[in-house]
Design a protein around this motif. Structure first.
Motif, short mmCIF file in Angstrom:
data_model
loop_
_atom_site.label_atom_id
_atom_site.label_comp_id
_atom_site.label_asym_id
_atom_site.label_seq_id
_atom_site.Cartn_x
_atom_site.Cartn_y
_atom_site.Cartn_z
N ARG A 1 -26.92 -18.24 -19.14
CA ARG A 1 -27.96 -18.67 -20.06
C ARG A 1 -29.12 -17.68 -20.02
O ARG A 1 -29.62 -17.37 -18.94
N LYS A 2 -29.49 -17.20 -21.18
CA LYS A 2 -30.63 -16.31 -21.32
C LYS A 2 -31.74 -17.13 -21.97
O LYS A 2 -31.65 -17.51 -23.13
N ASN A 3 -32.76 -17.44 -21.17
CA ASN A 3 -33.76 -18.40 -21.63
C ASN A 3 -34.91 -17.74 -22.38
O ASN A 3 -35.54 -16.82 -21.88
N TYR A 4 -35.12 -18.17 -23.58
CA TYR A 4 -36.36 -17.81 -24.27
C TYR A 4 -36.64 -18.85 -25.34
O TYR A 4 -35.74 -19.54 -25.80
N LYS B 1 -31.40 -24.50 -28.48
CA LYS B 1 -31.22 -24.86 -27.07
C LYS B 1 -32.32 -24.30 -26.19
O LYS B 1 -32.41 -24.65 -25.03
N TYR C 1 -32.15 -21.50 -25.07
CA TYR C 1 -31.48 -20.42 -24.35
C TYR C 1 -30.32 -19.95 -25.19
O TYR C 1 -29.75 -20.71 -25.98
N TYR D 1 -36.36 -13.59 -18.96
CA TYR D 1 -35.26 -14.39 -19.47
C TYR D 1 -34.69 -15.41 -18.48
O TYR D 1 -33.94 -16.28 -18.85
N TYR E 1 -32.22 -15.54 -16.44
CA TYR E 1 -30.77 -15.74 -16.57
C TYR E 1 -30.26 -16.62 -15.44
O TYR E 1 -30.68 -16.47 -14.29
N GLU F 1 -24.07 -20.24 -16.67
CA GLU F 1 -23.89 -21.37 -17.58
C GLU F 1 -22.99 -22.42 -16.90
O GLU F 1 -21.79 -22.18 -16.71
#
Lengths: 95, 489
Positions: B89-92, B99, B101, B280, B282, B285
């Motif tokens: 998961r790349k969060n932004y 989502k 992410y 991000y 990461y 997942e």
């Protein structure tokens, strides 16, 4: 160990949360406690266990490339606080 | 000898270093983690379900074809294929990503350490591929100028992408275009992406820095995002090279930032500065199981890869005797190469088909601003047209007129020839009559010719062709003109 004010504000800004000074103070305490609790895991001896990023004994869970009906748009947009022209309407995003 | 001042531009003192991140939407029927359609251009938010709109509690399941297509691309670009791969998961936080992410791949991508080769002018260029990973596309944001709000369409959300990351091996706009063209060809040949750049199914980000020649340290780089035409890629690169060098020459500094290119205005500008925007976070997942590929699976895809552009080009040179340049131009696009082969199958004259593609067809596609797949005429029709020339039914000049008609109407060449009465006249009696008439009407030219001015012949041929409305067989016209003029000597 308390999370610093600077760190709390950074995390809050990444999540687009606006916090009052009191909340920053309180969250610093609470996040620190959570982190401390998680860190108790460091006490477990895992030298005989392989590192893993996935805990279940599963791999290659895949589906065929087959169309399924999508949802009605009304249903998809049902929870949106504002909508327009079949879209969710959000405040202007400036970049 | 006079002193000669060698002019050295300040731009020549710098070296440019670029790496490209290319995003290609995969042409699967359904999205990467759900069964919603990936079709372009549907009404907003009609290709959506709880999975691709990021509702809580849903369980994404990876589309088998996405893995297959990504591995094919890896094999076609000489990559090592990972036996064990995972998703992260790349969060932004951004409204096009429900989502908050993006499901992507962080440290264990499907493909790594590859390369592609292509010609830049006369030089063979190799660009390293760092990695190819799978991820999901985001939704589309539409700015509403009326209300000032931003509207969100999630149809594209969850459309599968591969991101192809190059090594910093690219040093000029020409090399960047060559690299992009090569990837586009390969994607087309593999039939895993429709490569419609104007629809955003193939786009690229350019990371660019400059440094004085001889320096070993990289300069600070900027990233220009979402370039979706070859023209925009080339122009934005030229702009950014100049901007960075001008800035440094003026004693300024380059900031690490994300930039956007405005192709209408022809300028690039900073979007946001990297240090404050991107963190991000990461992490693996947890909803998606690892991807484990057997040697058998990978080998099976490898042996079944279709013929690639370079192989096809070599075959055209050897099998059809095409010049290297023509073979390269035609095989650059799979659709053009397919067109070439279909037309050749009908008329059995590869050289003429190639000539038509290189001249009239390229021109008409440019004029109509379309690709060969969107053309009104078919390969079979071109083949028939060429057969008509070869059988002397029409002349080459008439064929060009017939083709203009085909390109607009899509009619069969035979039908056009019949409808417009364009069948070539080969009847010597009929042509001789025209020739005699032309000689009568142009006594000055006849005199000139008889006085030794060979040029007058060309004029008389032209007049005869004109008189026959282009239908007279040019060979016979030449022959009869000479005969008739000989009589007048």
């Amino acid at each position: 160990m308390k999370i610093t004010e600077q760190e709390v504000r950074h995390i809050a800004s990444l999540a687009r949360l606006r916090l009052s000074d009191d909340e920053v103070e309180k969250l610093g305490e609470e996040l620190g406690q959570i982190k401390e609790f998680v860190e108790t895991l460091n006490e477990v001896d895992v030298s005989s266990v392989d590192a893993t990023a996935y805990i279940l004994d599963k791999q290659n869970v895949l589906r065929e490339d087959e169309l399924k009906p999508s949802f009605d748009r009304e249903l998809i947009l049902k929870n949106a606080p504002a909508k327009e022209a079949g879209c969710i309407s959000v405040p202007k995003v400036v970049e | 000898m006079k002193g000669c001042v060698k002019f050295m531009s300040k731009y020549d003192e710098y070296e440019v270093i670029m790496g490209l991140e290319v995003h290609a939407e995969l042409s699967t029927k359904t999205k990467i983690y759900c069964g919603c359609s990936t079709e372009f251009g549907a009404d907003p938010n009609t290709h959506c379900c709880p999975i691709c709109t990021g509702m809580p509690g849903v369980l994404p399941v990876l589309n088998k074809k996405v893995v297959e297509y990504a591995v094919k691309m890896g094999l076609a670009t000489n990559c090592e294929i990972a036996k064990f791969s995972k998703q992260d998961r790349k969060n932004y936080f951004y409204p096009d990503l429900p989502k908050a992410y993006q499901t992507s791949q962080y440290d264990l991508p499907l493909c790594e350490h590859g390369y592609v080769e292509f010609m830049v002018g006369d030089t063979l260029k190799r660009v390293g591929i760092t990695r190819i990973h799978i991820e999901e596309d985001a939704g589309k944001l539409i700015h509403d100028p009326y209300t000032g709000d931003t509207l969100v369409d999630f149809n594209r959300c969850g459309v599968p992408l591969i991101e192809i990351v190059s090594e910093p091996d690219i040093h000029s706009a020409d090399e960047a275009i060559g690299y992009m063209q090569t990837l586009k060809s390969i994607l087309e040949y593999l039939e895993i992406c429709d490569c419609k750049m104007q629809e955003g199914s193939l786009r690229c980000d350019v990371n660019l820095s400059v440094r004085k020649k001889g320096e070993t340290k990289f300069g600070t780089r900027t990233e220009t995002k979402n370039l979706n035409s070859f023209k925009a890629i080339a122009r934005s690169i030229e702009f950014e090279i100049k901007r960075q060098i001008d800035e440094l020459e003026a004693g300024g500094e380059i900031y690490q930032e994300t930039r956007r290119w405005d192709d209408d205005k022809g300028i690039g500008y900073a979007m946001r500065s990297k240090e404050d925007a991107h963190d991000y976070r990461y992490f693996p997942e947890p909803d998606l199981a690892p991807i484990v590929l057997s040697d058998e699976y990978v080998n099976n895809l490898k042996v079944n890869l279709p013929e690639m552009p370079v192989a096809r080009k070599t075959r055209y040179i050897n099998e059809f005797n095409l010049p290297e340049y023509d073979a390269e131009q035609i095989t650059n696009s799979k659709y053009m190469a397919d067109f070439f082969e279909k037309a050749t199958a009908v008329c059995n004259n590869p050289k003429l088909v190639s000539n038509w593609i290189m001249s009239d067809i390229s021109r008409i596609l440019n004029e109509q601003e379309i690709t060969i797949t969107e053309a009104k005429f078919t390969a079979e029709q071109l083949g028939e047209l060429i057969s008509l020339i070869e059988k002397n039914v029409i002349s080459s000049a008439i064929a060009k007129k017939v083709f203009e008609d085909m390109a607009v109407s899509g009619k069969n060449p035979k039908v056009i020839v019949e409808e417009k009465g364009l069948v070539q006249v080969t009847d010597e009696g009929a042509i001789r009559e025209i020739v005699q008439k032309v000689l009568e009407l142009n006594p000055q030219s006849v005199e000139d010719y008889l006085a030794g001015k060979e040029k007058a012949m060309g004029f008389l041929v032209g007049q005869t062709m004109k008189e026959s409305r282009g239908k007279a067989n040019p060979g016979i016209v030449n022959k009869l003109l000479k005969e008739e003029l000989e009589k007048l000597k």
